[in-house]
Design a protein around this motif. Sequence first.
Motif, PDB file in Angstrom:
ATOM      1  N   ASP A  87       0.819  -1.222   0.000  1.00 39.38           N
ATOM      2  CA  ASP A  87       0.000   0.000   0.000  1.00 39.38           C
ATOM      3  C   ASP A  87       0.852   1.272   0.000  1.00 39.38           C
ATOM      4  O   ASP A  87       0.459   2.293   0.559  1.00 39.38           O
ATOM      5  CB  ASP A  87      -0.949   0.018   1.207  1.00 39.38           C
ATOM      6  CG  ASP A  87      -1.850  -1.204   1.272  1.00 39.38           C
ATOM      7  OD1 ASP A  87      -2.273  -1.681   0.196  1.00 39.38           O
ATOM      8  OD2 ASP A  87      -2.118  -1.694   2.391  1.00 39.38           O
ATOM      9  N   THR A  88       2.015   1.212  -0.635  1.00 45.32           N
ATOM     10  CA  THR A  88       2.902   2.378  -0.687  1.00 45.32           C
ATOM     11  C   THR A  88       3.035   2.926  -2.098  1.00 45.32           C
ATOM     12  O   THR A  88       3.704   3.941  -2.297  1.00 45.32           O
ATOM     13  CB  THR A  88       4.312   2.000  -0.182  1.00 45.32           C
ATOM     14  OG1 THR A  88       4.851   0.970  -1.031  1.00 45.32           O
ATOM     15  CG2 THR A  88       4.272   1.518   1.254  1.00 45.32           C
ATOM     16  N   GLY A  89       2.437   2.257  -3.061  1.00 46.22           N
ATOM     17  CA  GLY A  89       2.623   2.657  -4.453  1.00 46.22           C
ATOM     18  C   GLY A  89       3.873   2.063  -5.067  1.00 46.22           C
ATOM     19  O   GLY A  89       4.204   2.355  -6.214  1.00 46.22           O
ATOM     20  N   ILE A  90       4.572   1.226  -4.305  1.00 47.07           N
ATOM     21  CA  ILE A  90       5.756   0.535  -4.803  1.00 47.07           C
ATOM     22  C   ILE A  90       5.339  -0.874  -5.212  1.00 47.07           C
ATOM     23  O   ILE A  90       4.765  -1.618  -4.415  1.00 47.07           O
ATOM     24  CB  ILE A  90       6.856   0.470  -3.719  1.00 47.07           C
ATOM     25  CG1 ILE A  90       7.241   1.872  -3.258  1.00 47.07           C
ATOM     26  CG2 ILE A  90       8.075  -0.275  -4.238  1.00 47.07           C
ATOM     27  CD1 ILE A  90       8.170   1.902  -2.059  1.00 47.07           C
ATOM     28  N   LYS A  91       5.603  -1.232  -6.446  1.00 44.19           N
ATOM     29  CA  LYS A  91       5.173  -2.530  -6.960  1.00 44.19           C
ATOM     30  C   LYS A  91       6.036  -3.650  -6.395  1.00 44.19           C
ATOM     31  O   LYS A  91       7.256  -3.642  -6.530  1.00 44.19           O
ATOM     32  CB  LYS A  91       5.241  -2.540  -8.488  1.00 44.19           C
ATOM     33  CG  LYS A  91       4.725  -3.830  -9.119  1.00 44.19           C
ATOM     34  CD  LYS A  91       4.847  -3.774 -10.634  1.00 44.19           C
ATOM     35  CE  LYS A  91       4.368  -5.069 -11.271  1.00 44.19           C
ATOM     36  NZ  LYS A  91       4.525  -5.041 -12.753  1.00 44.19           N
ATOM     37  N   LEU A  92       5.393  -4.626  -5.762  1.00 43.01           N
ATOM     38  CA  LEU A  92       6.109  -5.761  -5.187  1.00 43.01           C
ATOM     39  C   LEU A  92       6.124  -6.926  -6.172  1.00 43.01           C
ATOM     40  O   LEU A  92       5.202  -7.073  -6.982  1.00 43.01           O
ATOM     41  CB  LEU A  92       5.438  -6.212  -3.886  1.00 43.01           C
ATOM     42  CG  LEU A  92       5.279  -5.161  -2.787  1.00 43.01           C
ATOM     43  CD1 LEU A  92       4.660  -5.795  -1.542  1.00 43.01           C
ATOM     44  CD2 LEU A  92       6.601  -4.512  -2.447  1.00 43.01           C
ATOM     45  N   PRO A  93       7.150  -7.768  -6.123  1.00 40.43           N
ATOM     46  CA  PRO A  93       7.137  -8.975  -6.961  1.00 40.43           C
ATOM     47  C   PRO A  93       5.918  -9.835  -6.613  1.00 40.43           C
ATOM     48  O   PRO A  93       5.463  -9.849  -5.470  1.00 40.43           O
ATOM     49  CB  PRO A  93       8.444  -9.687  -6.568  1.00 40.43           C
ATOM     50  CG  PRO A  93       9.312  -8.619  -5.994  1.00 40.43           C
ATOM     51  CD  PRO A  93       8.383  -7.668  -5.316  1.00 40.43           C
ATOM     52  N   GLU A  94       5.394 -10.536  -7.595  1.00 39.67           N
ATOM     53  CA  GLU A  94       4.227 -11.384  -7.357  1.00 39.67           C
ATOM     54  C   GLU A  94       4.592 -12.682  -6.653  1.00 39.67           C
ATOM     55  O   GLU A  94       3.747 -13.310  -6.015  1.00 39.67           O
ATOM     56  CB  GLU A  94       3.525 -11.691  -8.690  1.00 39.67           C
ATOM     57  CG  GLU A  94       2.942 -10.452  -9.362  1.00 39.67           C
ATOM     58  CD  GLU A  94       2.251 -10.788 -10.669  1.00 39.67           C
ATOM     59  OE1 GLU A  94       2.242 -11.985 -11.045  1.00 39.67           O
ATOM     60  OE2 GLU A  94       1.716  -9.870 -11.310  1.00 39.67           O
ATOM     61  N   GLU A  95       5.844 -13.078  -6.769  1.00 40.88           N
ATOM     62  CA  GLU A  95       6.283 -14.353  -6.198  1.00 40.88           C
ATOM     63  C   GLU A  95       7.741 -14.243  -5.784  1.00 40.88           C
ATOM     64  O   GLU A  95       8.540 -13.565  -6.437  1.00 40.88           O
ATOM     65  CB  GLU A  95       6.106 -15.475  -7.230  1.00 40.88           C
ATOM     66  CG  GLU A  95       6.389 -16.865  -6.720  1.00 40.88           C
ATOM     67  CD  GLU A  95       5.991 -17.941  -7.736  1.00 40.88           C
ATOM     68  OE1 GLU A  95       6.368 -19.103  -7.544  1.00 40.88           O
ATOM     69  OE2 GLU A  95       5.295 -17.601  -8.725  1.00 40.88           O
ATOM     70  N   ILE A  96       8.096 -14.876  -4.678  1.00 38.52           N
ATOM     71  CA  ILE A  96       9.469 -14.906  -4.189  1.00 38.52           C
ATOM     72  C   ILE A  96       9.888 -16.357  -3.966  1.00 38.52           C
ATOM     73  O   ILE A  96       9.161 -17.136  -3.337  1.00 38.52           O
ATOM     74  CB  ILE A  96       9.626 -14.152  -2.848  1.00 38.52           C
ATOM     75  CG1 ILE A  96       9.401 -12.653  -3.031  1.00 38.52           C
ATOM     76  CG2 ILE A  96      11.010 -14.409  -2.225  1.00 38.52           C
ATOM     77  CD1 ILE A  96      10.544 -11.925  -3.668  1.00 38.52           C
ATOM     78  N   THR A  97      11.037 -16.730  -4.485  1.00 38.34           N
ATOM     79  CA  THR A  97      11.649 -18.020  -4.182  1.00 38.34           C
ATOM     80  C   THR A  97      12.931 -17.752  -3.402  1.00 38.34           C
ATOM     81  O   THR A  97      13.785 -16.989  -3.854  1.00 38.34           O
ATOM     82  CB  THR A  97      11.971 -18.802  -5.462  1.00 38.34           C
ATOM     83  OG1 THR A  97      10.747 -19.097  -6.151  1.00 38.34           O
ATOM     84  CG2 THR A  97      12.695 -20.105  -5.149  1.00 38.34           C
TER      85      THR A  97
END
Length: 288
Positions: free
Chosen positions: A92-102
């Motif tokens: 919720d910061t306007g920063i796009k997060l990766p959809e998946e992390i390995t």
Amino acid sequence: MKINILDTHKLYMEMMKLSENRRYDYFDENFLKPFAPVFERTRMPRNPEALSCLSLTGKDKIAENMLVQLVDKNVWHEAHKAIELAVYTLKDTGIKLPEEITLGIFLGDPDKLSQSEGYTGVGSVPGYIQIIIAPNSQNLQKINACIAHEFHHNVLFNNVKWDFMNVTLSQYLAVEGLAESFASFLYGDVFIGPWVTGVSGADLERTREIIEKNLDVSGFMEVRKYIFGDHPMIPESDVLGIPFCGGYATGYHAVQALLLKTHKSIVEATKDFVDGVDVVKQSGYFNI
């Protein structure tokens, strides 16, 4: 976000049942193949030696002891929690997060990792984090902060186009300084890495003086001399009088100066960098 924590405990136990001549293929297929995009993107050699991993042969007793220490600290579960906390902090910061992390936790070679308290991380390719650790009482307490640092890299490079041919020293300092400041925000200054704590006093001041005159130096092959300093990956002829990982420490202190000067949070500073602000030059840490 989907979080995949590779069960490297199980994988190591299975690998050590194999004859030594079968272990490299097993390691490549089960430990490294899940991170194939990392090796493709960074052009890092796809082998355990390049990652400073513990030798796959002749070290079984050492490996078993390391695994016991990791199990005792429940590091795979803790790693999952560390990513969840990082996600919660940045959502919720306007920063796009990766959809998946390995994420994979690999056993490290204590000799190769001796300058960094026996641990390090790789997280510059969004969606992938590798932690390499020769566990001891000191670094086991810092592993979650290291994961937070690498997760921050994941997020930053998911938002910022990273041009290795033209990256400036100022930008690279920001990347490392923001990541370690994020880790210290989540876990406290006592858990920041040796790449920061290892440079202080006169060494830090000398590093700052060298770096502040060269903030516009560009291109990874030049910039890395200032970031890594007197590091095994830097040829002796290229060392500039900067101590081991002096740029990491300088970047951290620059970002800390920025936060103090602007009264912004590390999340806000990260968003500023994503939006194109040269946070290092605006930090007030350098006499420019």
